[in-house]
Design an enzyme around this catalytic site. Sequence first.
Site, PDB file in Angstrom:
ATOM      1  N   ARG A 145       1.056 -40.668  14.541  1.00 48.89           N
ATOM      2  CA  ARG A 145       2.500 -40.239  14.688  1.00 48.89           C
ATOM      3  C   ARG A 145       1.812 -39.131  14.252  1.00 48.89           C
ATOM      4  NH1 ARG A 145       7.181 -43.390  11.450  1.00 48.89           N
ATOM      5  NH2 ARG A 145       8.002 -43.287  13.445  1.00 48.89           N
ATOM      6  N   GLU A 163      19.154 -38.361   1.797  1.00 48.83           N
ATOM      7  CA  GLU A 163      18.877 -37.961   3.181  1.00 48.83           C
ATOM      8  C   GLU A 163      20.574 -38.467   4.399  1.00 48.83           C
ATOM      9  OE1 GLU A 163      17.449 -34.852   4.338  1.00 48.83           O
ATOM     10  OE2 GLU A 163      18.927 -35.669   6.145  1.00 48.83           O
ATOM     11  N   LYS A 203      24.528 -42.800  -1.279  1.00 54.15           N
ATOM     12  CA  LYS A 203      23.947 -42.917  -0.200  1.00 54.15           C
ATOM     13  C   LYS A 203      24.240 -44.148   0.376  1.00 54.15           C
ATOM     14  CE  LYS A 203      21.352 -42.630   3.589  1.00 54.15           C
ATOM     15  NZ  LYS A 203      21.489 -41.915   4.780  1.00 54.15           N
ATOM     16  N   PHE A 232      28.042 -51.524  16.077  1.00 49.79           N
ATOM     17  CA  PHE A 232      27.171 -50.113  14.805  1.00 49.79           C
ATOM     18  C   PHE A 232      25.843 -51.077  15.200  1.00 49.79           C
ATOM     19  CE2 PHE A 232      28.446 -51.841  10.700  1.00 49.79           C
ATOM     20  CZ  PHE A 232      27.672 -52.643  10.354  1.00 49.79           C
ATOM     21  N   CYS A 242      19.248 -48.521  10.091  1.00 50.30           N
ATOM     22  CA  CYS A 242      19.996 -47.890   8.269  1.00 50.30           C
ATOM     23  C   CYS A 242      21.300 -49.124   8.365  1.00 50.30           C
ATOM     24  CB  CYS A 242      20.174 -46.883   7.562  1.00 50.30           C
ATOM     25  SG  CYS A 242      18.429 -45.833   7.690  1.00 50.30           S
ATOM     26  N   LYS A 301      22.665 -44.919  20.099  1.00 50.36           N
ATOM     27  CA  LYS A 301      23.610 -44.204  20.159  1.00 50.36           C
ATOM     28  C   LYS A 301      22.869 -43.178  21.308  1.00 50.36           C
ATOM     29  CE  LYS A 301      23.964 -41.142  17.067  1.00 50.36           C
ATOM     30  NZ  LYS A 301      23.997 -40.280  15.415  1.00 50.36           N
TER      31      LYS A 301
HETATM   32  P1  NAD Z   1      10.283 -44.400   9.835  1.00 47.50           P
HETATM   33  O1  NAD Z   1       9.557 -45.320   9.392  1.00 47.50           O
HETATM   34  O2  NAD Z   1      10.442 -43.611  10.829  1.00 47.50           O
HETATM   35  O3  NAD Z   1       9.243 -43.215   8.884  1.00 47.50           O
HETATM   36  C1  NAD Z   1       8.086 -44.150   7.464  1.00 47.50           C
HETATM   37  C2  NAD Z   1       6.692 -43.629   7.624  1.00 47.50           C
HETATM   38  O4  NAD Z   1       6.118 -43.685   6.778  1.00 47.50           O
HETATM   39  C3  NAD Z   1       5.968 -44.102   8.828  1.00 47.50           C
HETATM   40  O5  NAD Z   1       5.447 -43.407   9.650  1.00 47.50           O
HETATM   41  C4  NAD Z   1       4.474 -45.084   7.668  1.00 47.50           C
HETATM   42  O6  NAD Z   1       3.553 -45.284   7.931  1.00 47.50           O
HETATM   43  C5  NAD Z   1       5.298 -43.576   6.860  1.00 47.50           C
HETATM   44  N1  NAD Z   1       4.233 -44.081   5.534  1.00 47.50           N
HETATM   45  C6  NAD Z   1       4.711 -45.393   4.728  1.00 47.50           C
HETATM   46  N2  NAD Z   1       3.813 -45.597   3.403  1.00 47.50           N
HETATM   47  C7  NAD Z   1       3.229 -44.506   3.329  1.00 47.50           C
HETATM   48  C8  NAD Z   1       2.202 -43.453   2.312  1.00 47.50           C
HETATM   49  N3  NAD Z   1       2.551 -43.898   1.300  1.00 47.50           N
HETATM   50  N4  NAD Z   1       1.900 -42.536   2.658  1.00 47.50           N
HETATM   51  C9  NAD Z   1       2.270 -41.816   3.203  1.00 47.50           C
HETATM   52  N5  NAD Z   1       2.692 -42.590   4.429  1.00 47.50           N
HETATM   53  C10 NAD Z   1       3.411 -43.762   4.670  1.00 47.50           C
HETATM   54  O7  NAD Z   1      11.593 -43.975   8.559  1.00 47.50           O
HETATM   55  P2  NAD Z   1      12.354 -43.366   8.306  1.00 47.50           P
HETATM   56  O8  NAD Z   1      13.587 -43.133   9.605  1.00 47.50           O
HETATM   57  O9  NAD Z   1      12.369 -41.770   8.363  1.00 47.50           O
HETATM   58  O10 NAD Z   1      13.373 -43.691   7.474  1.00 47.50           O
HETATM   59  C11 NAD Z   1      12.747 -43.312   5.862  1.00 47.50           C
HETATM   60  C12 NAD Z   1      13.678 -43.816   4.647  1.00 47.50           C
HETATM   61  O11 NAD Z   1      14.582 -42.705   5.147  1.00 47.50           O
HETATM   62  C13 NAD Z   1      13.888 -44.374   4.354  1.00 47.50           C
HETATM   63  O12 NAD Z   1      14.791 -45.731   3.040  1.00 47.50           O
HETATM   64  C14 NAD Z   1      15.422 -44.748   5.400  1.00 47.50           C
HETATM   65  O13 NAD Z   1      16.154 -45.843   4.998  1.00 47.50           O
HETATM   66  C15 NAD Z   1      15.604 -43.417   5.016  1.00 47.50           C
HETATM   67  N6  NAD Z   1      17.414 -42.544   5.685  1.00 47.50           N
HETATM   68  C16 NAD Z   1      16.514 -42.710   7.214  1.00 47.50           C
HETATM   69  C17 NAD Z   1      17.638 -42.022   7.919  1.00 47.50           C
HETATM   70  C18 NAD Z   1      17.563 -41.945   9.338  1.00 47.50           C
HETATM   71  O14 NAD Z   1      18.052 -41.600  10.395  1.00 47.50           O
HETATM   72  N7  NAD Z   1      16.521 -42.988  10.518  1.00 47.50           N
HETATM   73  C19 NAD Z   1      18.791 -41.392   7.866  1.00 47.50           C
HETATM   74  C20 NAD Z   1      18.566 -41.093   6.630  1.00 47.50           C
HETATM   75  C21 NAD Z   1      17.616 -42.091   5.755  1.00 47.50           C
HETATM   76  C1  UGA Z   2      23.901 -42.542   9.606  1.00 47.10           C
HETATM   77  C2  UGA Z   2      25.088 -41.766   8.790  1.00 47.10           C
HETATM   78  O1  UGA Z   2      25.559 -41.626  10.025  1.00 47.10           O
HETATM   79  C3  UGA Z   2      23.825 -40.964   8.258  1.00 47.10           C
HETATM   80  O2  UGA Z   2      24.722 -40.553   7.426  1.00 47.10           O
HETATM   81  C4  UGA Z   2      23.090 -41.812   7.720  1.00 47.10           C
HETATM   82  O3  UGA Z   2      22.279 -40.645   7.114  1.00 47.10           O
HETATM   83  C5  UGA Z   2      22.098 -43.005   8.680  1.00 47.10           C
HETATM   84  O4  UGA Z   2      23.192 -43.375   9.250  1.00 47.10           O
HETATM   85  C6  UGA Z   2      20.984 -43.204   7.938  1.00 47.10           C
HETATM   86  O5  UGA Z   2      21.065 -43.426   6.702  1.00 47.10           O
HETATM   87  O6  UGA Z   2      20.314 -43.534   8.377  1.00 47.10           O
HETATM   88  P1  UGA Z   2      22.960 -42.982  12.885  1.00 47.10           P
HETATM   89  O7  UGA Z   2      22.666 -44.057  12.092  1.00 47.10           O
HETATM   90  O8  UGA Z   2      21.269 -42.036  12.614  1.00 47.10           O
HETATM   91  O9  UGA Z   2      22.867 -42.375  10.927  1.00 47.10           O
HETATM   92  O10 UGA Z   2      23.982 -42.626  13.474  1.00 47.10           O
HETATM   93  P2  UGA Z   2      25.849 -42.704  13.136  1.00 47.10           P
HETATM   94  O11 UGA Z   2      26.125 -41.672  13.902  1.00 47.10           O
HETATM   95  O12 UGA Z   2      26.388 -42.865  12.023  1.00 47.10           O
HETATM   96  O13 UGA Z   2      25.695 -44.165  14.245  1.00 47.10           O
HETATM   97  C7  UGA Z   2      25.465 -45.494  13.746  1.00 47.10           C
HETATM   98  C8  UGA Z   2      26.049 -46.382  14.897  1.00 47.10           C
HETATM   99  O14 UGA Z   2      27.163 -46.254  14.712  1.00 47.10           O
HETATM  100  C9  UGA Z   2      25.956 -46.188  16.052  1.00 47.10           C
HETATM  101  O15 UGA Z   2      25.523 -47.657  16.659  1.00 47.10           O
HETATM  102  C10 UGA Z   2      26.268 -45.742  16.577  1.00 47.10           C
HETATM  103  O16 UGA Z   2      27.168 -46.259  18.050  1.00 47.10           O
HETATM  104  C11 UGA Z   2      27.844 -46.287  15.528  1.00 47.10           C
HETATM  105  N1  UGA Z   2      29.497 -45.920  15.505  1.00 47.10           N
HETATM  106  C12 UGA Z   2      29.638 -44.732  15.432  1.00 47.10           C
HETATM  107  C13 UGA Z   2      30.711 -46.635  16.565  1.00 47.10           C
HETATM  108  O17 UGA Z   2      30.122 -47.653  17.044  1.00 47.10           O
HETATM  109  N2  UGA Z   2      31.979 -46.002  16.384  1.00 47.10           N
HETATM  110  C14 UGA Z   2      31.537 -45.036  15.843  1.00 47.10           C
HETATM  111  O18 UGA Z   2      32.721 -43.806  15.756  1.00 47.10           O
HETATM  112  C15 UGA Z   2      30.947 -43.765  14.571  1.00 47.10           C
END
Ligand code: NAD
Ligand code: UGA
Length: 464
Positions: free
Chosen positions: A42, A162, A221, A273, A277, A340
Amino acid sequence: MPYTIKNICCLGAGYVGGPTMAMIAAKCPHIQVTVCDFNQARIDAWNSDDLPVYEPGLQEVVESARGKNLHFSTNIKPAIAAADLIFVCVGTPTKSYGIGAGRAADLRYIESAARLIAEVSTGNKIIVEKSTIPVKTANAIQSILTANSPADATFQVLSNPEFLAEGTAVADMENPDRILIGGEQNPEGQAALEALVSVYANWIPREKIITTNLWSSELSKLVANAFLAQRISSINSISALCEATGADVDEVALAIGSDSRIGSKFLKASVGFGGSCFQKDILNLVYLCESFKLPEAAAYWRSVVTMNDWQKSRFVEKIVRTLYNTVNGKRIAILGFAFKKDTNDTRESAAINIVRDLVAENAHVVIYDPRVDEESIHRDLLEVGVPQDIINFNIEIAPDPYTAATGAHALATLTEWDEFRTLDLPRIYDLMLKPAFIFDGRAVLPAGALKAQGFEAFVIGKGD
Ligand code: NAD
Ligand code: UGA
């Protein structure tokens, strides 16, 4: 005590850590930002031209700062030691074992991050929870830090969840609806909180930066994701009613969304959906409610996930019933596998369960997605129990929609990629077996043109 932030370290170079830190580095050239992960592949990808996360505009943001004040590294300990402020962006998946299995958040990565920080820290550091976690996790982090660090180390733990959505991450970070920061209600906590506010204030207007106590921030959140997902389950439940009655779910969404109290966003009916998350965070909320002995509140939020599962399974049922009650040996073209559009992420994508259920009916499934590779599709299907030999024989990956449609009994759209809106429908029709069945799970195809072309079309949420 006022803090000066010159050096930031981020633990976790995933979907959140990489992009958010790239944005901070790009907006704050005076701050050195080091994003760390154990995962060498990564980190190598973040240091290459082929980033591990696809997001429109992300490459440019990364390239504007990488090598200057943005660094990606597996050399975690020195980066922690040098940092004034450490973001924790590690994964918090749903626990798959033991107490709370299937609902509670698995906090092992959070704990390991806290232990690592404690091991190498000296002086005053601010620790920021950016991962999505259950309420009161800051307490756990603080107690691990205090119990395992040298006497001269002190920590302030902040919550800064976030809210970016995948596919629009750069725009969301550049111009967020709000930044939320929770801190302890004492002078030290407020000083740390102000330090983080000052980082964001480099590009975000102060009035958009909301500050609260720690527990409100942590809980907000989970609640934000639960409310967003609840809207989708609500409109999806109505999509079934529209199909049964002859109403049109998009017209209903427009009508109700025009009420400013309801609002127009997140009212698009779909196959359900997905994403890493929504389900995880709702289940986490359910578990919290149960833990605090609130079974009615838990059941209410659980129903959002139940409705989502039903939406996926009723879509498969619709396909099977329409194709004369059998898809055995039939070629089904699937357009879209990402959860999505504009992302290569497939985590919890509705397409995974739908394809699994179709091959369970012995269908031959041909998948096209503009961004998702074959390896990810195979991995996802294996994870939900599709045997390797079925994947080898009954799953095919197509290089374009037309190859997928060739000889197909039916075609289903599962992701709302823009390119599907302008498909050459006469060509698709000619390539398919007749009757040519279309199942538009995202209502992205031009409904009128489908009928005019001679397709037997089912569009989610549209009655006959
Ligand atoms: P991810 O799995 O893509 O990335 C997490 C990374 O953390 C991995 O690469 C892993 O190797 C690394 N890791 C684990 N333990 C570690 C350590 N001790 N030191 C350094 N690296 C370490 O996860 P993500 O999608 O980035 O999500 C992270 C958090 O953010 C989750 O809690 C998720 O719910 C939240 N979140 C995600 C999104 C999103 O769109 N994916 C949006 C908002 C919030
Ligand atoms: C969602 C939230 O929108 C973010 O604010 C949040 O930070 C994030 O989760 C997280 O915590 O990971 P994300 O999952 O990336 O973001 O994308 P969305 O746009 O929310 O879509 C989620 C799912 O809902 C997708 O499968 C999308 O196609 C579906 N969706 C969305 C619908 O079916 N209908 C809608 O009207 C909107």
